[in-house]
Design an enzyme around this catalytic site. Structure first.
Site, PDB file in Angstrom:
ATOM      1  N   LEU A  70       0.923  -1.133   0.000  1.00 50.06           N
ATOM      2  CA  LEU A  70       0.000   0.000   0.000  1.00 50.06           C
ATOM      3  C   LEU A  70       0.968   1.189   0.000  1.00 50.06           C
ATOM      4  O   LEU A  70       2.007   1.116   0.616  1.00 50.06           O
ATOM      5  CB  LEU A  70      -0.868  -0.019   1.263  1.00 50.06           C
ATOM      6  CG  LEU A  70      -1.768  -1.262   1.406  1.00 50.06           C
ATOM      7  CD1 LEU A  70      -2.475  -1.251   2.750  1.00 50.06           C
ATOM      8  CD2 LEU A  70      -2.788  -1.321   0.279  1.00 50.06           C
ATOM      9  N   ASP A 159      11.473  -5.696   2.809  1.00 52.97           N
ATOM     10  CA  ASP A 159      11.101  -5.987   1.422  1.00 52.97           C
ATOM     11  C   ASP A 159      11.249  -4.785   0.492  1.00 52.97           C
ATOM     12  O   ASP A 159      10.899  -3.670   0.832  1.00 52.97           O
ATOM     13  CB  ASP A 159       9.674  -6.502   1.327  1.00 52.97           C
ATOM     14  CG  ASP A 159       9.347  -6.916  -0.098  1.00 52.97           C
ATOM     15  OD1 ASP A 159      10.017  -7.830  -0.600  1.00 52.97           O
ATOM     16  OD2 ASP A 159       8.476  -6.293  -0.714  1.00 52.97           O
ATOM     17  N   HIS A 239       8.549 -13.884  -2.591  1.00 53.66           N
ATOM     18  CA  HIS A 239       8.516 -13.976  -4.064  1.00 53.66           C
ATOM     19  C   HIS A 239       9.594 -14.846  -4.726  1.00 53.66           C
ATOM     20  O   HIS A 239      10.457 -14.369  -5.441  1.00 53.66           O
ATOM     21  CB  HIS A 239       8.522 -12.578  -4.699  1.00 53.66           C
ATOM     22  CG  HIS A 239       9.460 -11.578  -4.076  1.00 53.66           C
ATOM     23  ND1 HIS A 239      10.808 -11.770  -3.997  1.00 53.66           N
ATOM     24  CD2 HIS A 239       9.210 -10.372  -3.507  1.00 53.66           C
ATOM     25  CE1 HIS A 239      11.344 -10.719  -3.407  1.00 53.66           C
ATOM     26  NE2 HIS A 239      10.413  -9.859  -3.103  1.00 53.66           N
ATOM     27  N   ASN A 285      10.748  -7.199  -9.846  1.00 52.18           N
ATOM     28  CA  ASN A 285      11.943  -7.681  -9.185  1.00 52.18           C
ATOM     29  C   ASN A 285      11.567  -8.661  -8.091  1.00 52.18           C
ATOM     30  O   ASN A 285      10.888  -8.256  -7.148  1.00 52.18           O
ATOM     31  CB  ASN A 285      12.712  -6.499  -8.590  1.00 52.18           C
ATOM     32  CG  ASN A 285      14.019  -6.925  -7.958  1.00 52.18           C
ATOM     33  OD1 ASN A 285      14.515  -8.003  -8.229  1.00 52.18           O
ATOM     34  ND2 ASN A 285      14.561  -6.087  -7.096  1.00 52.18           N
ATOM     35  N   ASP A 312       2.287  -9.649  -4.185  1.00 50.85           N
ATOM     36  CA  ASP A 312       3.335  -8.628  -4.271  1.00 50.85           C
ATOM     37  C   ASP A 312       2.784  -7.394  -5.009  1.00 50.85           C
ATOM     38  O   ASP A 312       3.478  -6.767  -5.813  1.00 50.85           O
ATOM     39  CB  ASP A 312       4.602  -9.162  -4.955  1.00 50.85           C
ATOM     40  CG  ASP A 312       5.814  -8.264  -4.685  1.00 50.85           C
ATOM     41  OD1 ASP A 312       5.666  -7.238  -3.984  1.00 50.85           O
ATOM     42  OD2 ASP A 312       6.920  -8.595  -5.177  1.00 50.85           O
ATOM     43  N   GLY A 331       7.646  -3.786 -10.545  1.00 47.29           N
ATOM     44  CA  GLY A 331       6.454  -4.218  -9.829  1.00 47.29           C
ATOM     45  C   GLY A 331       5.181  -4.078 -10.619  1.00 47.29           C
ATOM     46  O   GLY A 331       5.064  -3.256 -11.517  1.00 47.29           O
TER      47      GLY A 331
HETATM   48 ZN    ZN Z   1      10.490  -7.930  -2.488  1.00 47.73          ZN
END
Ligand code: ZN
Length: 432
Positions: A70, A159, A239, A285, A312, A331
């Site tokens: 978010l 992350d 991920h 990524n 993700d 992303g």
């Molecule tokens: Zn990540």
């Protein structure tokens, strides 16, 4: 008011898999009446009851996405807590975990509390903040995990960035273990990344783009497995995209290392070829990998090596995506496409439906120690899925503020059609 969900196939892994009716009252599940073609016998209905016909539908415990970005605070033009929660509800999720790479970073209890306050105002899905491992995500000093947990954090992660310093990661694992907070690791060796923007190999060469080798991810996966073994502290690998990572996690699990792992729909659906002609909506990524890697990820899901499916969800505006490929942000968004893309695993015979629900609800709940399951007395967090709905993904209809998806225009089968959080319907598909 009571709500009766009638005639659906209830899939609650480890608990129940079959036809059942569910009665909800005052935010909780009050009764589950099992059996085929039930007429809600044994459920005494009050005068004011809404009946939801779930015939031909799958009724699951509320889906949980434990890896979401978010963008609030700091980048509200990409996504706010409110719009992210609406997107989650529309995607069938009753709970999401938000990563700490906001501005300011969620590395102190003030930010954690702010996020929870905004989520309370949004009043749609449950939001569980993931706090930072290191202050400012800078990889030098640890955050105050006790404070963060008290404020409502359910896990810690840097992350978006790896924890490069192995000693710091060791200390983080030891420290987090004391507070029973799982560590979520973004595995990436920045030296091996070396400015790469797509998967390393023939495709990258053909496109004239710098490549990222599989080892960029897997060496860090192996390090974190080693540190988890050393500290006997649980680590959750974010991920997973490569064959080597899947193998390393599989072997570690076999010898009892407390490691869990997740992957995202794009890694089991797409390959590097889907970058096509420099499509920045296919830039993420870790990058989309080879067919061999995609196969390995699917095998990892099938044999339980990969425990969780996440999105993700990483919203970016057109300003960050409509630029040269190497300059575009990494992303894609995923909250509103995940269920449809993941159901393909069931159609392809990779997973059984109960295994899919495990990976999208039961397992994330277990890793994060959240209440879960369709049992009398539990909060009525419920997702209803129409497994047969055919439709074309249209990003223009998304609740998310961003449109960066490589799946726009894709024809899919299956969709979340109703999302209920604590007995409140937060999303209901108009077409039934
Ligand atoms: Zn990540």
């Amino acid at each position: 008011m009571q709500i009766l969900i009638k005639g659906g196939r209830v899939v609650d892994p480890g608990n129940y898999n079959g036809m059942a009716d569910i009665l909800v009252e005052d935010g909780k599940i009050v009764k589950i009446r099992e059996g085929k073609g039930t007429k809600a016998k044994g459920i005494r209905q009050k005068a004011e009851v809404r009946t939801i016909d779930a015939t031909g539908k799958i009724v699951t415990p509320g889906l949980i996405d434990m890896h979401v970005h978010l963008r609030e605070p700091g980048h509200e033009y990409k996504e706010t807590i409110e719009t992210g929660c609406l997107a989650a509800a529309a995607g069938g999720f009753t709970a999401i975990c938000c990563m700490p790479n906001t501005n300011p970073v969620n590395d102190n209890s003030q930010v954690t509390k702010f996020i929870l306050q905004r989520a309370m105002i949004a009043d749609t899905v449950r939001v569980y903040p993931v706090a930072a491992i290191s202050k400012g995500l800078e990889g030098t000093g640890l955050c105050e995990y006790g404070d963060l947990k008290d404020a409502g954090a359910v896990a810690i992660s840097d992350d978006g960035r790896p924890v490069t310093d192995s000693q710091l990661m060791r200390r983080a694992m030891e420290y987090a273990k004391g507070f029973d907070l799982p560590v979520i690791s973004h595995c990436e060796d920045l030296n091996l990344l070396a400015g790469g923007v797509v998967n390393e190999g023939a495709f990258a060469t053909r496109m004239g783009l710098p490549g990222i080798p599989n080892a960029c991810e897997s060496v860090m996966v192996m390090r974190d497995i080693a540190l988890s073994e050393l500290t006997e502290s649980p680590v959750h690998i974010a991920h997973v995209s490569t064959m080597e990572s899947v193998r390393a996690i599989r072997a570690a699990k076999k010898r009892g290392v407390p490691v869990t792992a997740e992957t995202a729909p794009h890694y089991f659906t797409l390959t590097e070829d889907d970058v096509g002609q420099y499509d920045t909506n296919a830039k993420m990524n870790p990058p989309l990998r080879s067919k061999k890697d995609r196969e390995a990820v699917r095998e990892g899901l099938a044999d339980g090596t990969i425990d969780v499916i996440v999105t993700d969800h990483a919203p970016h505006s057109s300003i960050e995506k409509e630029v040269e490929f190497d300059k575009a942000e990494n992303g894609i968004i995923g909250l509103e496409t995940s269920v449809s893309l993941s159901l393909k695993l069931v159609e392809d015979g990779v997973l059984k439906i109960n295994e899919l629900v495990e990976k999208m609800s039961t397992n994330p709940a277990q890793i994060l120690k959240l209440e879960n399951g369709l049992r009398a007395g539990n909060p009525a967090d419920i997702t209803i899925i129409d497994p047969d709905r055919l439709y074309t993904i249209n990003a223009e209809n998304f609740y998310s503020l961003s449109r960066n998806t490589p799946f726009n225009g894709k024809e899919v089968k299956g969709k979340a059609i109703l999302t209920m959080v604590g007995g409140k319907i937060v999303f209901e598909d108009k077409i039934r």
